[in-house]
Design a protein around this motif. Structure first.
Motif, short mmCIF file in Angstrom:
data_model
loop_
_atom_site.label_atom_id
_atom_site.label_comp_id
_atom_site.label_asym_id
_atom_site.label_seq_id
_atom_site.Cartn_x
_atom_site.Cartn_y
_atom_site.Cartn_z
N LEU A 171 0.91 -1.08 0.30
CA LEU A 171 0.19 -0.04 0.53
C LEU A 171 0.78 1.29 0.48
N PRO A 172 0.61 1.69 -0.93
CA PRO A 172 1.61 3.54 -0.86
C PRO A 172 1.10 4.23 -0.18
N ASP A 173 2.21 5.20 0.14
CA ASP A 173 2.14 6.26 1.22
C ASP A 173 1.09 7.32 0.59
N LEU A 174 0.26 7.70 1.37
CA LEU A 174 -0.44 8.95 0.86
C LEU A 174 0.12 9.68 -0.14
N LYS A 175 0.79 10.38 0.48
CA LYS A 175 2.35 11.06 -0.97
C LYS A 175 2.08 10.45 -2.17
N TYR A 176 2.16 9.73 -2.19
CA TYR A 176 2.40 9.23 -3.62
C TYR A 176 0.78 8.94 -4.48
N ALA A 177 0.10 9.17 -3.84
CA ALA A 177 -1.29 8.77 -4.47
C ALA A 177 -1.81 9.92 -5.29
N ASP A 178 -2.68 10.03 -6.06
CA ASP A 178 -3.28 11.26 -7.37
C ASP A 178 -4.26 11.55 -6.26
N PRO A 179 -4.42 12.43 -6.37
CA PRO A 179 -5.93 13.05 -5.29
C PRO A 179 -6.72 12.66 -5.78
N GLU A 180 -7.20 11.53 -7.08
CA GLU A 180 -8.99 11.44 -7.26
C GLU A 180 -8.30 9.52 -6.51
N ASP A 181 -6.60 9.20 -5.87
CA ASP A 181 -6.62 7.89 -5.98
C ASP A 181 -6.99 7.75 -3.97
N VAL A 182 -6.82 9.25 -3.43
CA VAL A 182 -6.22 9.16 -1.71
C VAL A 182 -7.61 8.20 -1.68
N TYR A 183 -6.73 7.07 -0.64
CA TYR A 183 -7.83 6.46 0.32
C TYR A 183 -7.68 6.50 2.02
N ASP A 184 -9.14 6.45 2.37
CA ASP A 184 -9.45 6.19 3.77
C ASP A 184 -9.69 5.45 4.66
N THR A 185 -9.01 4.72 5.20
CA THR A 185 -8.89 3.31 5.73
C THR A 185 -10.09 3.38 7.21
N ALA A 186 -9.82 4.26 7.64
CA ALA A 186 -11.46 4.37 8.14
C ALA A 186 -12.39 4.63 8.00
N ARG A 187 -13.07 4.33 6.83
CA ARG A 187 -14.00 4.06 6.16
C ARG A 187 -14.03 2.45 6.01
N ILE A 188 -13.47 1.86 6.48
CA ILE A 188 -13.30 0.99 5.88
C ILE A 188 -14.75 -0.35 7.03
N ALA A 189 -15.43 -1.25 6.67
CA ALA A 189 -16.23 -1.30 7.35
C ALA A 189 -16.02 -3.60 7.34
N VAL A 190 -14.80 -3.80 6.97
CA VAL A 190 -15.21 -5.65 6.28
C VAL A 190 -13.91 -5.67 7.21
N PRO A 191 -13.49 -7.26 7.07
CA PRO A 191 -11.85 -7.39 7.08
C PRO A 191 -10.82 -6.67 6.58
N PHE A 192 -9.82 -6.14 7.00
CA PHE A 192 -9.19 -6.03 6.25
C PHE A 192 -7.77 -6.20 6.35
N LEU A 193 -6.71 -7.27 5.13
CA LEU A 193 -5.58 -7.55 5.60
C LEU A 193 -4.44 -6.47 5.15
N ILE A 194 -3.20 -6.13 5.68
CA ILE A 194 -2.16 -5.08 5.40
C ILE A 194 -1.25 -6.32 4.95
N MET A 195 -0.64 -6.47 4.13
CA MET A 195 0.88 -6.94 3.98
C MET A 195 1.82 -6.51 3.49
N GLY A 196 3.09 -5.94 3.64
CA GLY A 196 3.75 -5.19 3.24
C GLY A 196 5.59 -6.36 3.19
N GLY A 197 6.20 -5.63 2.76
CA GLY A 197 7.92 -6.05 2.36
C GLY A 197 8.65 -5.43 3.20
N THR A 198 10.00 -6.11 4.13
CA THR A 198 10.79 -5.14 4.24
C THR A 198 11.68 -4.47 3.46
N ARG A 199 11.98 -4.63 2.21
CA ARG A 199 12.38 -3.95 1.73
C ARG A 199 11.98 -2.86 0.43
#
Length: 303
Positions: free
Chosen positions: A187-215
């Motif tokens: 998931l990109p940092d918000l500073k990399y998101a175009d205005p129309e792509d900005v996300y808000d995880t506070a509005r998620i109402a279903v189970p949510f898995l966030i997967m990233g990588g150490t590199r």
């Protein structure tokens, strides 16, 4: 310097630069692949990283002018069986080919996986369009997918820009209420998101898995993933983890070390797979104690 000598010098420099770039690429690939941990024998992660029991078929969907719209990976239909949906979000500039092995793998575990050919999926529109396409096909008597789709069991997952898209598909569209679970990968940092792509995880109402990588130091560092988790609604089941050795594009190809838990998560929430549940359920869950994953955090996962 003569024109001929200058041209030879430029060609030599270009060749040298190319050699250096190739050497660096090979070196980095060696480092990255040498740091990808081996899955523990007998683990839930290893089980779901293996091929599922369904043979997989592929359907290409084209528009009225012959343009490629969607690629659908699906289990070879048997009798009256129907299957949950996973709608996939591509990373910037990517098409289904970039994730072919992974999407085939998911379908082998009993999912109809649909991916658009869009290379800009951050708004979520393409993810929603794919869901609506299958919903329509599920109701057409002459469709390959007639009554084969479990429209009450829909998951979404995406990579990079596509991971903003799957969040936005759920939060910004009426059809988003059909989505039962979300997985963001890199998931990109918000500073990399175009205005129309900005996300808000506070509005998620279903189970949510966030997967990233150490590199993935730049685009999706651990801090970005933690912000996404901590901003999620206090009552939403949510879990995050950073795969050791995984860079920003680790999910491409066969899914790397993200593949096992991504598959298990979808099996848990869309098919009520109780074996898969053990990877995530509560403090004793496998992922919480898996040395191949760091910064594993969960909330509301003990229900």
């Amino acid at each position: 310097m003569s024109v001929l000598k200058k041209r030879k010098w430029m060609l030599g420099l270009s060749a040298l630069v190319l050699i250096v770039v190739v050497a660096i690429t090979i070196f980095l690939n060696i480092i990255i692949h040498s740091n990808v941990p081996k899955l523990a024998d007998g683990s839930i992660e290893q089980r779901y990283a293996q091929q599922g029991r369904y043979p997989v078929k592929i359907e290409e969907v084209k528009g009225t002018h012959g343009e490629a719209l969607f690629r659908i990976y699906y289990p070879a239909f048997q009798g009256d069986e129907s299957y949950p949906i996973i709608s996939w979000g591509n990373g910037t500039g990517a098409t289904p080919d970039r994730y072919h092995e992974l999407l085939t793998h998911l379908a082998s575990w009993g999912f109809i996986v649909i991916d658009s050919y869009s290379t800009t999926t951050g708004t979520g529109q393409e993810i929603v369009d794919a869901i609506e396409y299958l919903n329509n096909e599920n109701q057409l008597a002459n469709s390959l997918f007639y009554q084969k789709v479990q429209m009450e069991q829909i998951g979404v997952a995406g990579h990079s820009q596509g991971s903003t898209g799957v969040i936005n598909a759920h939060t910004n569209y009426t059809s988003g209420s059909l989505i039962k679970t979300i997985v963001s990968i890199a998931l990109p940092d918000l500073k990399y998101a175009d205005p129309e792509d900005v996300y808000d995880t506070a509005r998620i109402a279903v189970p949510f898995l966030i997967m990233g990588g150490t590199r993935d130091f730049l685009i999706s560092p651990v801090s970005t993933n933690k912000v996404a988790l901590h901003n999620t609604n206090a009552s939403t089941p949510v879990m995050m983890g950073m795969a050791k050795g995984a860079a920003h594009t680790a999910i491409e190809g066969n899914g790397g070390n993200h593949r096992g838990y991504l598959t298990a998560w979808m099996r848990y929430w869309l098919l009520d797979d109780q074996e898969a549940m053990k990877a995530f359920h509560g403090d004793a869950s496998e992922m919480m104690h898996n040395p191949n994953w760091v910064d594993v955090i969960q909330a509301n996962m003990d229900r």
